[in-house]
Scaffold this motif. Structure first.
Motif, PDB file in Angstrom:
ATOM      1  N   SER A   1       0.798  -1.225   0.000  1.00 25.40           N
ATOM      2  CA  SER A   1       0.000   0.000   0.000  1.00 25.40           C
ATOM      3  C   SER A   1       0.831   1.276   0.000  1.00 25.40           C
ATOM      4  O   SER A   1       0.318   2.341  -0.345  1.00 25.40           O
ATOM      5  N   PHE A   2       2.088   1.189   0.415  1.00 29.29           N
ATOM      6  CA  PHE A   2       2.906   2.388   0.599  1.00 29.29           C
ATOM      7  C   PHE A   2       4.272   2.230  -0.054  1.00 29.29           C
ATOM      8  O   PHE A   2       4.794   1.124  -0.169  1.00 29.29           O
ATOM      9  N   ASP A   3       4.854   3.368  -0.419  1.00 30.99           N
ATOM     10  CA  ASP A   3       6.205   3.325  -0.983  1.00 30.99           C
ATOM     11  C   ASP A   3       7.235   3.113   0.130  1.00 30.99           C
ATOM     12  O   ASP A   3       6.918   3.180   1.312  1.00 30.99           O
ATOM     13  N   ARG A   4       8.469   2.867  -0.267  1.00 25.05           N
ATOM     14  CA  ARG A   4       9.527   2.553   0.704  1.00 25.05           C
ATOM     15  C   ARG A   4       9.773   3.679   1.688  1.00 25.05           C
ATOM     16  O   ARG A   4       9.995   3.433   2.872  1.00 25.05           O
TER      17      ARG A   4
ATOM     18  N   SER B   1       0.449  -2.298  18.613  1.00 27.28           N
ATOM     19  CA  SER B   1      -0.614  -2.457  17.629  1.00 27.28           C
ATOM     20  C   SER B   1      -1.519  -1.224  17.598  1.00 27.28           C
ATOM     21  O   SER B   1      -1.904  -0.754  16.519  1.00 27.28           O
ATOM     22  N   LEU B   2      -1.856  -0.699  18.752  1.00 28.16           N
ATOM     23  CA  LEU B   2      -2.676   0.508  18.838  1.00 28.16           C
ATOM     24  C   LEU B   2      -1.992   1.675  18.124  1.00 28.16           C
ATOM     25  O   LEU B   2      -2.606   2.379  17.319  1.00 28.16           O
ATOM     26  N   ILE B   3      -0.721   1.856  18.404  1.00 25.92           N
ATOM     27  CA  ILE B   3       0.045   2.947  17.798  1.00 25.92           C
ATOM     28  C   ILE B   3       0.163   2.720  16.291  1.00 25.92           C
ATOM     29  O   ILE B   3      -0.037   3.644  15.501  1.00 25.92           O
ATOM     30  N   ALA B   4       0.492   1.494  15.895  1.00 23.52           N
ATOM     31  CA  ALA B   4       0.664   1.182  14.471  1.00 23.52           C
ATOM     32  C   ALA B   4      -0.623   1.418  13.692  1.00 23.52           C
ATOM     33  O   ALA B   4      -0.586   1.970  12.582  1.00 23.52           O
ATOM     34  N   ASP B   5      -1.752   1.038  14.262  1.00 20.30           N
ATOM     35  CA  ASP B   5      -3.035   1.257  13.575  1.00 20.30           C
ATOM     36  C   ASP B   5      -3.264   2.737  13.310  1.00 20.30           C
ATOM     37  O   ASP B   5      -3.737   3.131  12.236  1.00 20.30           O
ATOM     38  N   SER B   6      -2.926   3.566  14.275  1.00 20.55           N
ATOM     39  CA  SER B   6      -3.099   5.011  14.124  1.00 20.55           C
ATOM     40  C   SER B   6      -2.143   5.568  13.060  1.00 20.55           C
ATOM     41  O   SER B   6      -2.517   6.423  12.260  1.00 20.55           O
ATOM     42  N   ILE B   7      -0.924   5.061  13.048  1.00 28.00           N
ATOM     43  CA  ILE B   7       0.065   5.492  12.062  1.00 28.00           C
ATOM     44  C   ILE B   7      -0.378   5.095  10.648  1.00 28.00           C
ATOM     45  O   ILE B   7      -0.285   5.896   9.715  1.00 28.00           O
TER      46      ILE B   7
ATOM     47  N   LYS C   1      -4.348   8.563   4.819  1.00 26.16           N
ATOM     48  CA  LYS C   1      -4.920   9.885   4.525  1.00 26.16           C
ATOM     49  C   LYS C   1      -3.945  10.760   3.742  1.00 26.16           C
ATOM     50  O   LYS C   1      -4.250  11.904   3.433  1.00 26.16           O
ATOM     51  N   GLY C   2      -2.754  10.222   3.474  1.00 26.16           N
ATOM     52  CA  GLY C   2      -1.763  10.959   2.706  1.00 26.16           C
ATOM     53  C   GLY C   2      -0.782  11.755   3.544  1.00 26.16           C
ATOM     54  O   GLY C   2       0.089  12.428   3.013  1.00 26.16           O
ATOM     55  N   GLN C   3      -0.904  11.673   4.845  1.00 28.68           N
ATOM     56  CA  GLN C   3       0.014  12.373   5.743  1.00 28.68           C
ATOM     57  C   GLN C   3       1.144  11.415   6.082  1.00 28.68           C
ATOM     58  O   GLN C   3       1.004  10.580   6.982  1.00 28.68           O
ATOM     59  N   THR C   4       2.248  11.534   5.357  1.00 35.32           N
ATOM     60  CA  THR C   4       3.295  10.522   5.452  1.00 35.32           C
ATOM     61  C   THR C   4       4.620  11.039   5.998  1.00 35.32           C
ATOM     62  O   THR C   4       5.595  10.290   6.032  1.00 35.32           O
ATOM     63  N   SER C   5       4.659  12.277   6.447  1.00 32.28           N
ATOM     64  CA  SER C   5       5.914  12.777   7.030  1.00 32.28           C
ATOM     65  C   SER C   5       6.134  12.123   8.388  1.00 32.28           C
ATOM     66  O   SER C   5       5.181  11.704   9.055  1.00 32.28           O
ATOM     67  N   ILE C   6       7.374  12.034   8.799  1.00 27.56           N
ATOM     68  CA  ILE C   6       7.680  11.422  10.092  1.00 27.56           C
ATOM     69  C   ILE C   6       6.985  12.182  11.217  1.00 27.56           C
ATOM     70  O   ILE C   6       6.484  11.581  12.172  1.00 27.56           O
TER      71      ILE C   6
END
Length: 74
Positions: free
Chosen positions: A5-8, A35-41, A47-52
């Motif tokens: 689903s996502f680029d590298r 898992s809770l944190i990962a789901d949110s990330i 949503k397209g918000q991919t900055s660190i």
């Protein structure tokens, strides 16, 4: 699957955000917490918000919501 689903770069940012958050917390290796944190990330990245920064904020927000929920139940 997440890998498809996502680029590298996004995947690297997602992993870095997860590790940054978990490493700073006691119990950060707990599977349920990760898992809770990962789901949110993942939701943030979808949503397209991919900055660190955005991904880290999303994970931190999930922790804050859990803390509020835990206090209400106590």
């Amino acid at each position: 699957m997440i890998l498809e689903s996502f680029d590298r770069r996004t995947l690297a940012n997602m992993e870095a955000a997860l590790e940054r958050i978990c490493d700073a917390r006691p119990g950060g290796a707990d599977h349920e917490l990760r898992s809770l944190i990962a789901d949110s990330i993942v939701a943030c990245a979808r949503k397209g918000q991919t900055s660190i920064g955005a991904l880290t904020e999303a994970g931190e927000a999930a922790l804050a919501r859990r803390a509020i929920s835990d206090r209400k139940q106590a």
